[in-house]
Design an enzyme around this catalytic site. Structure first.
Site, PDB file in Angstrom:
ATOM      1  N   HIS A  15      41.805  45.446  36.964  1.00 51.85           N
ATOM      2  CA  HIS A  15      41.253  44.929  38.208  1.00 51.85           C
ATOM      3  C   HIS A  15      42.431  44.332  38.976  1.00 51.85           C
ATOM      4  O   HIS A  15      43.189  43.521  38.441  1.00 51.85           O
ATOM      5  CB  HIS A  15      40.208  43.838  37.971  1.00 51.85           C
ATOM      6  CG  HIS A  15      39.934  43.007  39.205  1.00 51.85           C
ATOM      7  ND1 HIS A  15      39.086  43.433  40.210  1.00 51.85           N
ATOM      8  CD2 HIS A  15      40.437  41.800  39.611  1.00 51.85           C
ATOM      9  CE1 HIS A  15      39.066  42.520  41.169  1.00 51.85           C
ATOM     10  NE2 HIS A  15      39.873  41.519  40.833  1.00 51.85           N
ATOM     11  N   CYS A 100      38.370  48.490  43.212  1.00 50.86           N
ATOM     12  CA  CYS A 100      39.249  47.416  43.676  1.00 50.86           C
ATOM     13  C   CYS A 100      40.696  47.875  43.799  1.00 50.86           C
ATOM     14  O   CYS A 100      41.432  47.428  44.688  1.00 50.86           O
ATOM     15  CB  CYS A 100      39.152  46.221  42.729  1.00 50.86           C
ATOM     16  SG  CYS A 100      39.525  46.630  41.001  1.00 50.86           S
TER      17      CYS A 100
END
Length: 533
Positions: A15, A100
């Site tokens: 992430h 993301c």
């Protein structure tokens, strides 16, 4: 374990977020922001300094707004979002194709001209390239939904009025960028009340406002009525932006100022127009304050005369003309010869095809630095008769605001400028195919507000743009060229007119307006061949 199941080793499921100015930006339930390291993912495992950017803050935030149109909370026709009631199938986030890392990569490319490390952005495809990864894709995406889409705790969300702090280093997970909410000419902050404690500072501010307007609010610590209009005065300063300088003077701290201006009561307000005192009034009437400040600003910045004409067409915003038709890309690239084998060409073609078939959210950006470098090389080395497919390929990609917005940054190797310069230098010898596709490309540049602003605001670039329009309007041999040139002229005029509707100064210089109008009038006078023209 990944080696056993997938047949390839995977270090982690990443992430990423990008941080500048003490604010962390990431994609989850739409584009979200938080204080660095305060997301539900916890503290970052690794912080990678990416570099520095000199882009103005307002340009960065405008590009971020365009990213929000791609990295949405949900897809489909719905316009509202309630986290617990939106079906998974309607959510925009996709663990493998729209995540993301795609957002961080796009944002980093705009800021710095380079993306995040390839081993992060290529990870989803690495997994999907394995049979087991394909089989587990729905389960993995569903299982991670609650993690990737979790909201940010309210205490971790920066205030709407908080701006990134002054600095310009960029990092994944932590970074800063330069604060630029300042008046370009004077260098002073705009959109806020200036607290003055010395006569010297007051004189400096009034001198800076001698070509505009200013208001002084004389108050004191022992004046309860003054405090009633503090919020309204702050709001007026924010609304005025760079059109006026709003000043506050506490007379209990600055006796010399009160003596010079002979202030006998608080609250007292004085307004100044073009360096001269214009008005003075006493009392804590919010209505009077708002009315007087509004009138002062209109006197200092009168609206363009066209806005007073009672014509419907001048009272509305106009949508730019764009050329979004996608030709058969295989045939187009075949015309490029060996240039069509470039990796950047393949990546750009795949992006355009995916976007056309599935929409922007399913089309990760290719390496835009590599794409623009290829275009610049082509412009510099390819014979004019063979150049049009390269320009047309870029024209197709510019429909996406992420691509057109990227060209507004300083990392594009002046791609647009070099294209215009090439076509203009060829003058009447420019091949028809190259000229018309360049005009269509120029129209598509107006899909991004920040790029359109740069096109017209940059004197050198605007000169090349106007030259392209004028020479094309006067092309008597090719009606389609004149149609495309007229469309480009419309886009320029419409963008300038938008400033007038917003009661801002014209962005298009007078000389450019005159040249554009003269060429349009000459074209209309001579036009008798094409009904479209």
């Amino acid at each position: 374990m990944s080696l056993s199941f997938l047949g390839t080793h995977i270090d982690a499921v990443y992430h990423t977020a990008l941080v500048f100015g003490g604010i962390e930006y990431f994609f989850g339930a739409g584009v979200q922001q938080t204080y660095p390291g305060a997301t539900h993912h916890g503290r970052p495992m690794e912080i990678i300094p990416l570099g520095k950017t000199d882009l103005p803050l307002e340009i960065i935030l405008e590009y971020l707004d365009s990213l929000k149109e791609v990295y949405t909370v949900e897809v489909g026709p719905q316009s509202s979002f309630r986290y617990s009631h939106v079906p998974d199938m309607m959510q925009s986030y996709d663990l493998f194709t729209h995540n993301c890392n795609n957002f961080t990569n796009d944002f980093a490319m705009f800021l710095l001209g380079k993306g995040i490390p390839d081993h992060i952005t290529s990870l989803p495809q690495t997994v999907l390239n394995t049979p087991f990864g394909q089989m587990l894709k729905p389960q993995l995406d569903s299982a991670m939904r609650g993690i990737t889409q979790a909201p940010v705790a309210p205490a971790s969300v920066p205030s709407q009025h908080q701006s990134p702090r002054t600095s310009n280093g960029i990092m994944t997970s932590q970074s800063n960028v330069q604060e630029n909410h300042v008046n370009g000419a004077s260098g002073i902050p705009t959109g806020q009340v200036h607290q003055v404690t010395t006569l010297k500072k007051l004189d400096t501010l009034l001198k800076l406002a001698q070509d505009s307007c200013a208001v002084i609010f004389f108050t004191s610590a022992t004046c309860p009525p003054c405090k009633l209009v503090y919020p309204a005065y702050d709001e007026l300063a924010a609304e005025a932006g760079d059109k006026a300088i709003l000043i506050k003077v506490d007379l209990s701290e600055t006796y010399e100022v009160g003596s010079k201006y002979q202030v006998r009561a608080t609250p007292t307000f004085m307004s100044f127009l073009k360096g001269e005192k214009e008005n003075e009034w006493v009392g804590a009437s919010e209505g009077q304050l708002r009315g007087n400040v509004s009138m002062l600003i209109r006197m200092a910045h009168p609206p363009h005369p066209h806005t007073n004409l009672r014509l419907h067409i001048l009272q509305r915003r106009h949508k730019s003309v764009t050329y979004s038709k996608i030709p058969p890309l295989e045939k187009l690239i075949a015309k490029m010869g060996s240039r069509g084998n470039e990796p950047s060409v393949t990546a750009l073609k795949d992006f355009i095809c995916t976007r056309e078939a599935s929409g922007a959210s399913d089309a990760p950006l290719p390496s835009l630095p590599a794409v623009t470098s290829f275009i610049v090389r082509s412009v510099e080395t390819t014979p004019p008769n063979s150049l049009f497919p390269d320009i047309d390929l870029l024209r197709c990609a510019l429909i996406d605001q992420r691509v057109s917005g990227y060209l507004a940054s300083d990392h594009s190797n002046s791609t647009v400028s070099k294209i215009f310069m090439k076509v203009n230098s060829l003058s009447g010898e420019c091949p028809y195919s190259l000229r018309i596709v360049t005009l269509q490309l120029a129209c598509n540049l107006f899909t991004a507000h920040i790029l359109a602003t740069r096109l017209i605001q940059d004197g050198e670039l605007c000169t090349k743009l106007i030259q392209l329009v004028i020479s094309s309007l006067l092309d008597t041999a090719h009606p389609p060229v004149r149609v495309a040139a007229a469309s480009l002229a419309f886009n320029i005029a419409a963008f300038n007119h938008l400033r007038r509707l917003e009661e801002k100064d014209d962005i298009l210089k007078d000389y450019a307006q005159i040249e554009l109008l003269a060429s349009l009038l000459e074209t209309l006078t001579n036009e008798n061949e094409s009904k479209d023209c």
